[in-house]
Design an enzyme around this catalytic site. Structure first.
Site, PDB file in Angstrom:
ATOM      1  N   HIS A 327       0.837  -1.203   0.000  1.00 37.06           N
ATOM      2  CA  HIS A 327       0.000   0.000   0.000  1.00 37.06           C
ATOM      3  C   HIS A 327       0.876   1.258   0.000  1.00 37.06           C
ATOM      4  CE1 HIS A 327      -3.167   2.802   1.475  1.00 37.06           C
ATOM      5  NE2 HIS A 327      -2.157   3.308   2.169  1.00 37.06           N
ATOM      6  N   GLU A 328       1.882   1.300   0.884  1.00 33.78           N
ATOM      7  CA  GLU A 328       2.750   2.481   0.968  1.00 33.78           C
ATOM      8  C   GLU A 328       3.533   2.701  -0.323  1.00 33.78           C
ATOM      9  OE1 GLU A 328       2.729   4.666   3.328  1.00 33.78           O
ATOM     10  OE2 GLU A 328       1.283   3.522   4.513  1.00 33.78           O
ATOM     11  N   HIS A 331       1.587   4.374  -3.077  1.00 36.60           N
ATOM     12  CA  HIS A 331       1.587   5.845  -3.086  1.00 36.60           C
ATOM     13  C   HIS A 331       2.730   6.366  -3.949  1.00 36.60           C
ATOM     14  CE1 HIS A 331      -1.622   6.582  -0.274  1.00 36.60           C
ATOM     15  NE2 HIS A 331      -1.056   5.892   0.700  1.00 36.60           N
ATOM     16  N   GLU A 407      -5.768   7.037  -0.838  1.00 35.21           N
ATOM     17  CA  GLU A 407      -5.739   5.828  -0.009  1.00 35.21           C
ATOM     18  C   GLU A 407      -6.442   4.669  -0.699  1.00 35.21           C
ATOM     19  OE1 GLU A 407      -4.056   5.339   2.845  1.00 35.21           O
ATOM     20  OE2 GLU A 407      -3.262   7.343   2.468  1.00 35.21           O
TER      21      GLU A 407
END
Length: 467
Positions: A327-328, A331, A407
């Protein structure tokens, strides 16, 4: 009220306009918080759609934790609004400027040394803010966080940390401010461009050095040892061309049980930082639950002691950590970091441009008690903090909406990496570890939540792991 204000001189219109808008923002925020507190008080049972996601004990703990935090925010917010209003009404800003002038004069610096006086003013203002905020911070740490099992600090550590933060802040703030004021003074008609470029350069430098030189002043960073987890992180980073150079574990458990993960760095020098509370193999809470011998039921002194299985009370396992990092890294891969920097700098340039157009307006200074002088630092404070406040509120809301969109996109990126189930499981665990309350008032959520509520994220992932 607005008709009465419109009949006043321009400087009075500005002053009371600032007070009225500040009051309206406070009432709006309090209204939203009131709506959310009603949710905390009324939702005492796990909603049907969450029954397979969160147990009733955790749900009740998170409800009480968030209710305590909301009540604390009400009183601290009321104090902050009252303090700010009284400072304006009683002329606190010009008074403190006068005190700063007295101090500089005592050391032989006259009114012509405006930057020196500005630095003394800034030191006194930040010291006042730190001292008045300290009791609230202490109450939050040693009452709210302590009550709900998050605080890990001693009083000595807390005080030492506060002093260190103040000192580090001054070491950065004062030189940067003095250079900024100097650039504005000598920059001529295009000073706003030079000022913007300077603040942009400072922000890049701070982002670059923060984790290597500033953060270690407060927390211990150690390289993640060689092993399966580190190898898997490096393989995942390589698969999406993320230029990873180092992976650190930060000892965040010294001050709190909350968990987090982030990456930093520019160009080909990226680092990943994992909180020890995020890793179930590193969490001090888990280490405290080491296996203990249990007396045999038959009380036979010659029998072998039974061993209780070790229970992981906090953190995520390796596949879940990889999902969180997916997920990070999403970004980064999707350009969210660059987009945020671009938006921030566009906003900064716009604000400096408007500042250049407004700084010459004497009525702005007169409105806040500066009848005989127009200090540049005071102008920055008045324009950026007070005059731009309606714009800042709107911008903050827009950035919150954008953050939620980012997100969802980062979650989708991790899902496309085949980590939907692990990310769902990690989100549930992190929500439990941090006592996040999964039910939110729609208006409060829309205005405040930079991250989507848990249930929305699980639905979007489309693969809710049920315990």
């Amino acid at each position: 009220m607005f008709e009465i204000i419109s009949d006043l001189p321009v400087e009075k219109q500005i002053f009371y306009g600032v007070l009225v808008f500040s009051g309206l923002v406070y009432l709006w925020e309090d209204y939203l918080a009131h709506r959310q507190r009603k949710i905390y008080r009324s939702t005492t049972h796990v909603p049907h759609e969450l029954e397979k996601i969160i147990d009733s004990e955790t749900f009740e703990k998170s409800r009480l934790y968030q209710l305590d935090k909301s009540n604390f925010s009400f009183w601290s917010g009321l104090y902050s609004e009252t303090e700010g209003t009284l400072i304006l009404l009683l002329g606190g800003i010009p008074f403190l400027w006068g005190v700063a002038g007295t101090v500089t004069k005592h050391f032989g610096f006259g009114p012509e040394y405006e930057i020196t006086q500005s630095l003394v003013f800034l030191t006194l203002a930040t010291l006042f803010s730190a001292l008045t905020g300290l009791p609230w911070s202490a109450y939050n740490t040693f009452v709210i966080e302590e009550k709900h099992g998050f605080n890990q600090q001693t009083l000595g550590f807390f005080i030492k940390d506060a002093v260190k933060k103040f000192a580090v802040t001054q070491c950065i703030l004062l030189p940067v401010t003095s250079l900024l004021l100097y650039i504005i003074k000598i920059g001529g008609d295009y000073f706003f461009i030079y000022a913007w470029l300077f603040t942009f350069a400072v922000s890049l430098v701070l982002v670059t050095i923060y984790a290597d030189y500033i953060a270690p002043l407060f927390d211990k960073f150690t390289p993640l040892p060689e092993g399966v987890l580190k190898t898997d992180i490096e393989v995942m980073a390589k698969s999406i061309d993320f230029p990873l150079t180092k992976v650190y574990v930060v000892e965040g458990s010294k001050r709190s049980s909350h968990s987090n993960a982030y990456f930093y760095g520019f160009f080909k020098n990226k680092r990943i930082v994992l909180f020890d509370t995020l890793l179930e193999d590193y969490s001090p809470l888990n280490k405290a639950e080491e296996t203990k011998p249990e007396q045999a039921e038959n009380d036979d002194v010659h029998s072998e002691p039974k061993v209780k299985p070790k229970i992981k009370k906090q953190g995520c396992n390796n596949p879940e950590i990889l999902a969180v990092l997916g997920h990070e890294l999403g970004h980064w891969k999707l350009g969210h970091t660059v987009k945020n920097i671009v938006i921030s700098q566009m906003n900064s340039f716009l604000c400096f441009s408007l500042f250049a157009a407004l700084i010459g307006r004497k009525e702005l200074f007169v409105a806040f008690g500066f009848n005989d002088s127009q200090p540049t630092l005071i102008g920055l404070m008045i324009i950026f903090q007070f005059i731009f406040s309606p714009y800042n509120e709107l911008l903050s809301f827009c950035l919150t909406v954008l953050s939620r969109r980012f997100e969802f996109q980062a979650d989708a990126f991790a899902r496309n990496m085949g980590k939907a189930s692990e990310l769902s499981s990690a989100l549930i665990k992190l929500n439990k570890d941090n006592l996040g309350f999964p039910v939110a008032d729609w208006l409060y959520s829309m205005w405040h939540y930079s991250h989507p509520p848990l249930l929305e994220r699980l639905r979007a992932l489309g693969n809710v792991k049920q315990d």
